[in-house]
Design an enzyme around this catalytic site. Structure first.
Site, PDB file in Angstrom:
ATOM      1  N   TYR A 107       0.837  -1.196   0.000  1.00 20.55           N
ATOM      2  CA  TYR A 107       0.000   0.000   0.000  1.00 20.55           C
ATOM      3  C   TYR A 107       0.875   1.250   0.000  1.00 20.55           C
ATOM      4  CZ  TYR A 107      -4.011  -2.965   0.828  1.00 20.55           C
ATOM      5  OH  TYR A 107      -4.992  -3.918   0.686  1.00 20.55           O
ATOM      6  N   ASN A 130     -12.088  -0.010  -5.484  1.00 21.27           N
ATOM      7  CA  ASN A 130     -11.827  -0.181  -6.915  1.00 21.27           C
ATOM      8  C   ASN A 130     -13.029  -0.854  -7.577  1.00 21.27           C
ATOM      9  OD1 ASN A 130     -10.831  -0.853  -9.468  1.00 21.27           O
ATOM     10  ND2 ASN A 130      -9.667  -2.598  -8.686  1.00 21.27           N
ATOM     11  N   CYS A 138      -6.270  -4.595  -8.139  1.00 21.15           N
ATOM     12  CA  CYS A 138      -6.139  -4.311  -6.709  1.00 21.15           C
ATOM     13  C   CYS A 138      -5.727  -5.548  -5.913  1.00 21.15           C
ATOM     14  CB  CYS A 138      -7.434  -3.717  -6.164  1.00 21.15           C
ATOM     15  SG  CYS A 138      -8.888  -4.723  -6.485  1.00 21.15           S
ATOM     16  N   HIS A 139      -5.930  -6.747  -6.474  1.00 22.74           N
ATOM     17  CA  HIS A 139      -5.541  -7.972  -5.772  1.00 22.74           C
ATOM     18  C   HIS A 139      -4.025  -8.078  -5.626  1.00 22.74           C
ATOM     19  CE1 HIS A 139      -5.308  -9.086 -10.025  1.00 22.74           C
ATOM     20  NE2 HIS A 139      -4.448 -10.035  -9.664  1.00 22.74           N
ATOM     21  N   GLU A 165      -0.999 -16.176 -10.753  1.00 24.38           N
ATOM     22  CA  GLU A 165       0.031 -15.315 -11.332  1.00 24.38           C
ATOM     23  C   GLU A 165       1.432 -15.670 -10.850  1.00 24.38           C
ATOM     24  OE1 GLU A 165      -0.786 -11.128 -11.092  1.00 24.38           O
ATOM     25  OE2 GLU A 165      -2.921 -11.434 -11.402  1.00 24.38           O
TER      26      GLU A 165
END
Length: 182
Positions: A107, A130, A138-139, A165
């Protein structure tokens, strides 16, 4: 959040649960997992946006999301409409767009990218609001220690997305952290 009055929506099923997509005349303005936090009231009820499963942008978003979820695509190529947020929220959401597949940021790092280094809590609130999950990633935002913190779609989904990912943080034990500090 304020959305364009001519917004339309569709619903699709994904391996991570049903998703609602929304498009304004300016671009994709929403992607929410059903039941997630901070969904707009216009998804259901008497004031719901019209369903438009054949809308070209919603079809493209659905196709790209399907390819993204199976790892065949690492970026979305869709116009996005972030105008429903405040100027600050829009700056944060634009900073999220710079976090590539397989990468994460804290953040604090997002606050730096958004030009508001002292506003970490406000950045966290904007990340949580979001409206275009996954497309505006945002993840990929983690706590300072690398912990999986808040995700409007649920921490299990956040874990699954980061796992897809190859971006799950490696948990550090206290002894490992002390060795690093030494």
């Amino acid at each position: 959040m304020h959305f364009h009055p001519d917004t339309v929506q569709s619903r699709i099923d994904t391996p991570l649960g049903p998703v609602r997509l929304a498009a304004s005349p300016a671009g994709l303005c929403g992607l929410w997992f059903e039941g997630q936090q901070h969904q707009p009231a216009q998804l259901d009820g008497a004031a719901a946006w019209p369903m438009s499963a054949a809308h070209p942008l919603l079809v493209a978003a659905s196709d790209q999301l399907g390819a993204w979820l199976v790892g065949e695509r690492h970026r979305f190529d869709l116009p996005v409409d972030l105008s429903g947020g405040t100027p600050f929220q829009q700056a944060v959401w634009r900073a999220l767009l710079d976090i590539a597949w397989g990468q994460t940021r804290s953040y604090s790092q997002v606050a730096q990218l958004a030009g508001a280094p002292a506003a970490v809590r406000a950045v966290g609130a904007a990340v949580g609001r979001n409206p275009i999950s996954l497309v505006v990633p945002c993840h990929r935002v983690l706590g300072a220690s690398g912990a999986l913190t808040g995700y409007a779609g649920g921490l299990e989904r956040k874990h699954a997305l980061l796992e897809r990912e190859g971006a799950l943080p490696t948990p550090r034990s206290d002894s490992a952290a002390m060795r690093l500090a030494a």
